[in-house]
Design a protein around this motif. Structure first.
Motif, PDB file in Angstrom:
ATOM      1  N   LYS A 106       1.075  -1.230  -0.059  1.00 57.03           N
ATOM      2  CA  LYS A 106       0.194   0.134  -0.230  1.00 57.03           C
ATOM      3  C   LYS A 106       0.704   1.412  -0.071  1.00 57.03           C
ATOM      4  CE  LYS A 106      -3.717  -1.976   2.638  1.00 57.03           C
ATOM      5  NZ  LYS A 106      -4.671  -1.809   1.865  1.00 57.03           N
ATOM      6  N   ARG A 107       0.440   2.415  -0.751  1.00 53.94           N
ATOM      7  CA  ARG A 107       1.294   3.901  -0.815  1.00 53.94           C
ATOM      8  C   ARG A 107       1.022   4.123   0.836  1.00 53.94           C
ATOM      9  NH1 ARG A 107      -2.705   7.718  -3.725  1.00 53.94           N
ATOM     10  NH2 ARG A 107      -5.034   7.954  -3.146  1.00 53.94           N
ATOM     11  N   PHE A 108       1.807   5.120   1.333  1.00 52.81           N
ATOM     12  CA  PHE A 108       1.641   5.568   2.534  1.00 52.81           C
ATOM     13  C   PHE A 108       1.135   6.818   2.175  1.00 52.81           C
ATOM     14  CE2 PHE A 108       3.900   1.912   3.720  1.00 52.81           C
ATOM     15  CZ  PHE A 108       4.878   2.388   4.965  1.00 52.81           C
ATOM     16  N   VAL A 109       0.683   7.157   3.867  1.00 52.18           N
ATOM     17  CA  VAL A 109       0.119   8.052   3.847  1.00 52.18           C
ATOM     18  C   VAL A 109       0.993   9.129   4.928  1.00 52.18           C
ATOM     19  CG1 VAL A 109      -1.601   7.274   5.744  1.00 52.18           C
ATOM     20  CG2 VAL A 109      -2.496   9.706   3.973  1.00 52.18           C
ATOM     21  N   THR A 151       0.349  12.098   7.172  1.00 56.27           N
ATOM     22  CA  THR A 151      -0.084  13.278   7.850  1.00 56.27           C
ATOM     23  C   THR A 151       0.625  14.056   9.805  1.00 56.27           C
ATOM     24  OG1 THR A 151      -1.381  12.262  10.104  1.00 56.27           O
ATOM     25  CG2 THR A 151      -2.034  11.923   7.364  1.00 56.27           C
ATOM     26  N   ASP A 175      -1.963   3.677   3.540  1.00 51.01           N
ATOM     27  CA  ASP A 175      -3.091   4.193   3.913  1.00 51.01           C
ATOM     28  C   ASP A 175      -4.306   3.397   3.721  1.00 51.01           C
ATOM     29  OD1 ASP A 175      -5.186   6.128   2.796  1.00 51.01           O
ATOM     30  OD2 ASP A 175      -5.053   6.048   0.945  1.00 51.01           O
ATOM     31  N   ASP A 232      -5.691  17.420   2.876  1.00 50.55           N
ATOM     32  CA  ASP A 232      -5.302  16.954   2.298  1.00 50.55           C
ATOM     33  C   ASP A 232      -3.711  16.044   2.596  1.00 50.55           C
ATOM     34  OD1 ASP A 232      -7.292  16.926   0.648  1.00 50.55           O
ATOM     35  OD2 ASP A 232      -6.356  18.679  -0.928  1.00 50.55           O
ATOM     36  N   PRO A 233      -4.451  14.453   2.824  1.00 49.06           N
ATOM     37  CA  PRO A 233      -2.470  14.537   3.210  1.00 49.06           C
ATOM     38  C   PRO A 233      -1.572  13.909   1.967  1.00 49.06           C
ATOM     39  CG  PRO A 233      -4.167  12.075   2.270  1.00 49.06           C
ATOM     40  CD  PRO A 233      -5.498  13.375   2.428  1.00 49.06           C
ATOM     41  N   ARG A 234      -0.653  13.518   2.510  1.00 52.15           N
ATOM     42  CA  ARG A 234       0.731  13.861   1.152  1.00 52.15           C
ATOM     43  C   ARG A 234       0.183  12.013   1.103  1.00 52.15           C
ATOM     44  NH1 ARG A 234       5.950  15.456   0.651  1.00 52.15           N
ATOM     45  NH2 ARG A 234       6.405  14.130  -1.433  1.00 52.15           N
ATOM     46  N   TYR A 235       1.122  11.289  -0.013  1.00 54.47           N
ATOM     47  CA  TYR A 235       1.043   9.989  -0.096  1.00 54.47           C
ATOM     48  C   TYR A 235       2.166  10.166  -0.841  1.00 54.47           C
ATOM     49  CZ  TYR A 235      -3.623  10.288   0.127  1.00 54.47           C
ATOM     50  OH  TYR A 235      -5.267  10.113   0.179  1.00 54.47           O
ATOM     51  N   ASN A 256       4.958   6.368  -2.122  1.00 55.56           N
ATOM     52  CA  ASN A 256       5.285   4.869  -2.678  1.00 55.56           C
ATOM     53  C   ASN A 256       6.017   4.719  -1.703  1.00 55.56           C
ATOM     54  OD1 ASN A 256       3.119   4.679  -4.686  1.00 55.56           O
ATOM     55  ND2 ASN A 256       4.531   5.880  -6.045  1.00 55.56           N
TER      56      ASN A 256
END
Length: 316
Positions: A132-135, A137, A144, A155-158, A160
Motif C-alpha cells: 500500500k502507498r503510505f500517507v 499526516t 493508507d 489532503d494528506p501527503r501520499y 510510494n
C-alpha cells in the motif's frame, strides 16, 4: 514467493514465547529467508534496529503493548535508518483495542495466529509486489487504509514507500543500495511535510485551547518538542524558529500564559512558512483547521460525547 538462495533480506522476529519464534522462523526459512534474528525481549529488538538495517520485522504485541510505540518510533525516524521497513504484527485474539493500535501505529499488516507458511507467503508477496502507498499526516506515517477522503480533513501527503524488502528478497544488491539512497530523499520530504502539518496543528491548538489548562500546556509542549526535532532536518532557519517556539512555551519568565501562547502561535506560523508553505496558504490552513476544531469542540460540548473528543485532531 519462490525460495531464493540469494535472498539478502534482514529479518527481525520478536515474541516473548520462544515456541512462536521457532515456528515463525521456520516458516520464513521455508520461504527463502536466511538472515533471521530472533528476540524475546523488546529492548533487544530496539537495540538491533538501532545497530543495523532491517527489511522485515514480525512482532507479537499482545503481551507487550510497547511494540506499538516501537513501530511508531521506526516510522517517525526516531530509531534506525529505514523508517519504511515492512512491519507485520501478529495476534492470537481479535481484541478491538489491539487491532486499532496496530493499525494506528503504522504497521503494514496484522496477521492472526496460527497461520500457515502458505498464508505468510501470500502476505510477504503482497508486501513486496503490492504494498500500500503510505500517507503522511501530522501524527501518522504508514499505509493508507482509508476508504476515501475524510470530511473536513486536510489532503494528506501520499508516497510510494521505499521498499528494501523487495530488492533484498530478490538478491538485487544494486537495487537495494539505490533504495537506501532513495530513503534519505524521502525522509527529508516526509520531515518537511510533517513540519508543515505539525506547525499548523500547533498554531490551531494555541488558538482554541485554554492557556491555563495544565493538560493543554503539556500537549502543546510535547508537540513543540517533536516539531523542534523534525525541524532540524529541514534547515537551520526552520530549526531556529522551532527552538524559539519551544522556549516561548516553556520559559516561565516570559510572561503570562496567554502572552506566551500568542508569541508561540506566531512562531508556529513562522515555522510553517520557513519550511516552504507560503505565508497566505499557511494562514488559510491554520484558519481552516481552527474552524474545524471549534466546530468539533462545540459538538462535543453540546452532546457531551467523550468519543467525539478522540477525533478532535483528525482534521490535521
Amino acid at each position: 514467493m519462490a525460495q531464493d538462495p540469494e535472498n539478502l533480506a534482514r529479518v527481525v522476529l520478536f515474541d516473548p514465547i520462544r515456541q512462536n519464534l521457532r515456528t515463525t522462523r521456520y516458516a520464513l526459512y521455508e520461504l527463502g529467508f536466511r538472515e533471521i534474528d530472533t528476540f524475546s525481549a523488546l529492548g533487544e529488538v530496539r537495540e538491533r534496529v538501532e545497530a543495523a538495517d532491517v527489511d522485515l520485522l514480525v512482532m507479537e504485541p499482545e503481551d507487550d503493548p510497547k511494540v506499538f510505540s516501537l513501530v511508531r518510533d521506526i516510522r517517525h525516524s526516531r530509531i534506525g535508518r529505514n523508517p519504511f521497513s515492512v512491519i507485520f504484527l501478529t495476534c492470537w485474539t481479535r481484541d478491538p483495542q489491539n487491532i486499532r493500535q496496530a493499525l494506528e501505529s503504522g504497521a503494514d499488516d496484522l496477521i492472526a495466529r496460527p497461520f500457515s507458511t502458505r498464508f505468510l507467503d501470500e502476505r510477504v508477496a503482497a508486501a513486496i509486489e503490492r504494498r500500500k502507498r503510505f500517507v503522511v499526516t501530522s501524527d501518522y506515517i504508514g499505509p493508507d487504509r482509508r476508504s476515501g477522503p475524510r470530511p473536513g480533513a486536510a489532503d494528506p501527503r501520499y508516497l510510494n514507500a521505499p521498499n528494501t524488502l523487495k530488492a533484498a528478497a530478490k538478491g538485487d544488491w544494486e537495487a537495494l543500495e539505490a533504495t537506501y539512497q532513495h530513503i534519505k530523499t524521502v525522509q527529508e520530504d516526509v520531515a518537511k511535510e510533517r513540519v508543515q502539518r505539525l506547525s499548523v496543528r500547533i498554531a490551531a491548538d494555541l488558538e482554541i485551547s485554554n492557556p491555563s489548562s495544565p493538560s493543554a500546556e503539556i500537549s502543546v509542549i510535547k508537540q513543540a518538542r517533536e516539531l523542534e526535532r523534525l525541524a532540524e532536518r529541514v534547515g537551520p532557519e526552520t530549526a531556529s524558529i522551532a527552538k524559539a517556539l519551544t522556549k516561548s512555551l516553556t520559559d516561565g519568565e516570559a510572561g503570562a500564559p496567554g502572552k506566551r501562547w500568542r508569541v508561540a502561535r506566531e512562531l508556529a506560523h513562522g515555522v510553517c512558512v520557513s519550511s516552504g508553505h507560503g505565508d497566505s496558504s499557511a494562514s488559510e490552513e491554520i484558519d481552516r483547521l481552527v474552524g474545524k476544531l471549534r466546530e468539533k469542540q462545540d459538538s462535543v460540548a453540546k452532546d457531551g460525547g467523550l468519543e467525539k473528543q478522540k477525533g478532535l485532531h483528525s482534521a490535521a
